[in-house]
Design a protein around this motif. Structure first.
Motif, PDB file in Angstrom:
ATOM      1  N   ARG A  20     -54.084  23.592 -48.090  1.00  0.00           N
ATOM      2  CA  ARG A  20     -53.098  23.541 -47.006  1.00  0.00           C
ATOM      3  C   ARG A  20     -53.078  24.869 -46.239  1.00  0.00           C
ATOM      4  O   ARG A  20     -53.043  24.890 -44.997  1.00  0.00           O
ATOM      5  N   ALA A  21     -53.102  25.971 -46.980  1.00  0.00           N
ATOM      6  CA  ALA A  21     -53.102  27.295 -46.332  1.00  0.00           C
ATOM      7  C   ALA A  21     -54.386  27.505 -45.541  1.00  0.00           C
ATOM      8  O   ALA A  21     -54.366  28.098 -44.452  1.00  0.00           O
ATOM      9  N   VAL A  22     -55.507  27.019 -46.074  1.00  0.00           N
ATOM     10  CA  VAL A  22     -56.784  27.145 -45.357  1.00  0.00           C
ATOM     11  C   VAL A  22     -56.722  26.344 -44.055  1.00  0.00           C
ATOM     12  O   VAL A  22     -57.123  26.829 -42.990  1.00  0.00           O
ATOM     13  N   ALA A  23     -56.207  25.125 -44.116  1.00  0.00           N
ATOM     14  CA  ALA A  23     -56.105  24.292 -42.914  1.00  0.00           C
ATOM     15  C   ALA A  23     -55.271  25.004 -41.847  1.00  0.00           C
ATOM     16  O   ALA A  23     -55.649  25.055 -40.665  1.00  0.00           O
ATOM     17  N   ALA A  24     -54.155  25.571 -42.252  1.00  0.00           N
ATOM     18  CA  ALA A  24     -53.278  26.269 -41.299  1.00  0.00           C
ATOM     19  C   ALA A  24     -53.969  27.492 -40.705  1.00  0.00           C
ATOM     20  O   ALA A  24     -53.885  27.748 -39.492  1.00  0.00           O
ATOM     21  N   ARG A  25     -54.667  28.237 -41.556  1.00  0.00           N
ATOM     22  CA  ARG A  25     -55.330  29.462 -41.078  1.00  0.00           C
ATOM     23  C   ARG A  25     -56.450  29.126 -40.097  1.00  0.00           C
ATOM     24  O   ARG A  25     -56.626  29.792 -39.071  1.00  0.00           O
ATOM     25  N   PHE A  26     -57.223  28.090 -40.413  1.00  0.00           N
ATOM     26  CA  PHE A  26     -58.335  27.696 -39.541  1.00  0.00           C
ATOM     27  C   PHE A  26     -57.805  27.134 -38.219  1.00  0.00           C
ATOM     28  O   PHE A  26     -58.374  27.374 -37.161  1.00  0.00           O
ATOM     29  N   ALA A  27     -56.730  26.362 -38.287  1.00  0.00           N
ATOM     30  CA  ALA A  27     -56.134  25.820 -37.064  1.00  0.00           C
ATOM     31  C   ALA A  27     -55.654  26.969 -36.175  1.00  0.00           C
ATOM     32  O   ALA A  27     -55.871  26.958 -34.953  1.00  0.00           O
ATOM     33  N   ALA A  28     -55.045  27.972 -36.789  1.00  0.00           N
ATOM     34  CA  ALA A  28     -54.560  29.133 -36.025  1.00  0.00           C
ATOM     35  C   ALA A  28     -55.713  29.882 -35.373  1.00  0.00           C
ATOM     36  O   ALA A  28     -55.541  30.555 -34.354  1.00  0.00           O
ATOM     37  N   GLU A  29     -56.883  29.762 -35.982  1.00  0.00           N
ATOM     38  CA  GLU A  29     -58.086  30.411 -35.441  1.00  0.00           C
ATOM     39  C   GLU A  29     -58.669  29.618 -34.270  1.00  0.00           C
ATOM     40  O   GLU A  29     -59.654  30.004 -33.660  1.00  0.00           O
ATOM     41  N   GLY A  30     -58.083  28.451 -33.979  1.00  0.00           N
ATOM     42  CA  GLY A  30     -58.527  27.658 -32.834  1.00  0.00           C
ATOM     43  C   GLY A  30     -59.533  26.575 -33.170  1.00  0.00           C
ATOM     44  O   GLY A  30     -60.117  25.972 -32.270  1.00  0.00           O
ATOM     45  N   MET A  31     -59.740  26.327 -34.451  1.00  0.00           N
ATOM     46  CA  MET A  31     -60.683  25.263 -34.833  1.00  0.00           C
ATOM     47  C   MET A  31     -59.977  23.916 -34.896  1.00  0.00           C
ATOM     48  O   MET A  31     -58.772  23.838 -35.170  1.00  0.00           O
ATOM     49  N   ALA A  32     -60.747  22.854 -34.660  1.00  0.00           N
ATOM     50  CA  ALA A  32     -60.278  21.511 -35.002  1.00  0.00           C
ATOM     51  C   ALA A  32     -60.410  21.377 -36.517  1.00  0.00           C
ATOM     52  O   ALA A  32     -61.436  21.758 -37.076  1.00  0.00           O
ATOM     53  N   VAL A  33     -59.356  20.874 -37.155  1.00  0.00           N
ATOM     54  CA  VAL A  33     -59.356  20.818 -38.622  1.00  0.00           C
ATOM     55  C   VAL A  33     -59.103  19.393 -39.094  1.00  0.00           C
ATOM     56  O   VAL A  33     -58.114  18.770 -38.699  1.00  0.00           O
ATOM     57  N   LEU A  34     -60.008  18.904 -39.934  1.00  0.00           N
ATOM     58  CA  LEU A  34     -59.815  17.604 -40.573  1.00  0.00           C
ATOM     59  C   LEU A  34     -59.318  17.845 -42.001  1.00  0.00           C
ATOM     60  O   LEU A  34     -60.031  18.425 -42.827  1.00  0.00           O
ATOM     61  N   CYS A  35     -58.076  17.410 -42.252  1.00  0.00           N
ATOM     62  CA  CYS A  35     -57.452  17.570 -43.568  1.00  0.00           C
ATOM     63  C   CYS A  35     -57.789  16.352 -44.422  1.00  0.00           C
ATOM     64  O   CYS A  35     -57.306  15.248 -44.144  1.00  0.00           O
ATOM     65  N   ALA A  36     -58.602  16.536 -45.434  1.00  0.00           N
ATOM     66  CA  ALA A  36     -59.048  15.430 -46.281  1.00  0.00           C
ATOM     67  C   ALA A  36     -58.408  15.573 -47.656  1.00  0.00           C
ATOM     68  O   ALA A  36     -58.497  16.642 -48.269  1.00  0.00           O
ATOM     69  N   ASP A  37     -57.761  14.518 -48.093  1.00  0.00           N
ATOM     70  CA  ASP A  37     -57.103  14.605 -49.406  1.00  0.00           C
ATOM     71  C   ASP A  37     -56.935  13.204 -49.975  1.00  0.00           C
ATOM     72  O   ASP A  37     -56.727  12.230 -49.226  1.00  0.00           O
ATOM     73  N   LEU A  38     -56.997  13.121 -51.299  1.00  0.00           N
ATOM     74  CA  LEU A  38     -56.717  11.869 -52.001  1.00  0.00           C
ATOM     75  C   LEU A  38     -55.277  11.434 -51.728  1.00  0.00           C
ATOM     76  O   LEU A  38     -54.968  10.253 -51.618  1.00  0.00           O
ATOM     77  N   ASN A  39     -54.417  12.428 -51.622  1.00  0.00           N
ATOM     78  CA  ASN A  39     -53.011  12.192 -51.292  1.00  0.00           C
ATOM     79  C   ASN A  39     -52.889  12.160 -49.761  1.00  0.00           C
ATOM     80  O   ASN A  39     -52.651  13.181 -49.121  1.00  0.00           O
TER      81      ASN A  39
END
Ligand SMILES: NC(=O)c1ccc[n+]([C@@H]2O[C@H](COP(=O)([O-])OP(=O)(O)OC[C@H]3O[C@@H](n4cnc5c(N)ncnc54)[C@H](O)[C@@H]3O)[C@@H](O)[C@H]2O)c1
Length: 253
Positions: A15-34
């Motif tokens: 979750r923290a990685v997704a937020a950090r990458f999004a803040a960096e301006g990347m498109a982020v695909l969050c993939a999770d079993l949940n």
């Protein structure tokens, strides 16, 4: 738009990685079993103006990880980096572990990393992209009572080096972060399972942290910073590295 896939993005480090990458301006695909948890992360980040999607993904299922990669390609047409982060703690020493426990630990933590890598690498080659695994200090040193998890994370360490060797000439860099004790639902449930009550839980936490030269828990955000470094051109001459982020545990204990 530069695109990142983050597995296990519904919680903790992912979750923290997704937020950090999004803040960096990347498109982020969050993939999770949940998928509900991944959707919450995607909704929160989208509400803040970032480009984020969620997808239910089971990294132990080859078809599911193929769908994950296909979703990213349909969405932005590229995969620049994949953070193969999803994992699960399976407790027990070798005499208490069942074969099912062992198979489960290897399936989620090692085979899941392998399947994720295999699904994204053909796309990473197109972008001269990066792959970052979440290993663990437990994959680099012995720790009581986590035989199968430790063996599985050891496999992730070896896979990191192997894929780095195989893909360097094709322009893809492969590295891993090896966190020490980071306060997340995974570590919390690990120690709660060992403790009979709250007092024992607190004593266990103090005992664990007492082994760390920087005597506190790591935060998911501290891991995310190093993952970002490994995933981007800031680390352009690094591949095959396993980077401990562990309050000094490995070097100074
Ligand atoms: N927390 C720590 O102290 C610590 C230390 C070293 C390494 N790690 C590693 O970091 C990674 C993230 O751990 P965390 O602490 O954030 O855990 P977490 O439990 O908070 O998050 C893990 C996420 O992975 C997801 N997941 C589990 N199985 C999955 C599957 N089969 N397919 C897709 N998603 C799945 C879960 O739903 C969850 O959202 C794991 O690989 C873990 O082994 C954690």
């Amino acid at each position: 738009m530069r695109t990142a896939i983050v597995t296990g993005a519904g919680s903790g480090i992912g979750r923290a990685v997704a937020a950090r990458f999004a803040a960096e301006g990347m498109a982020v695909l969050c993939a999770d079993l949940n998928d509900a948890a991944a959707q919450v992360v995607a909704d929160d980040l989208s509400a803040a103006g970032h480009h984020v999607r969620a997808i239910r993904t089971d990294i132990t299922d080859e078809a599911s990880v193929a769908d994950m990669a296909a979703f990213a390609m349909d969405w932005t047409g590229r995969i620049d980096t994949c953070i193969a982060n999803a994992g699960a703690m399976i407790e027990g020493d070798i005499l208490s572990l069942s074969l099912d426990d062992w198979n489960h630990a290897l399936m989620v933590n090692a085979t899941g990393a392998f399947l994720t890598a295999r699904a994204v690498l053909p796309h990473l080659v197109m972008q001269a992209g990066t792959l970052v695994f979440t290993a663990s200090t437990v994959g680099l040193l012995g720790m009581k009572g986590v035989a199968a998890y430790s063996a599985a994370k050891g496999a992730v360490v070896a896979l990191t080096r192997q894929l780095a060797a195989d893909f360097a000439a094709r322009g893809v860099r492969v590295n891993a972060v090896a966190p020490g004790a980071v306060r997340t639902p995974l570590s919390e449930s690990q120690f709660r399972a060992r403790a009979a009550d709250e007092a024992e839980f607190q004593a266990l936490l103090a005992q664990v942290i007492g082994r760390y030269p920087i005597a506190r828990w790591g935060t998911p955000q501290e891991i995310a910073e190093v993952v970002l470094f490994l995933a981007t051109e800031r680390s352009a001459w690094m591949t095959g590295q396993i980077i401990p982020v562990d309050g000094g545990l490995l070097q100074l204990r």
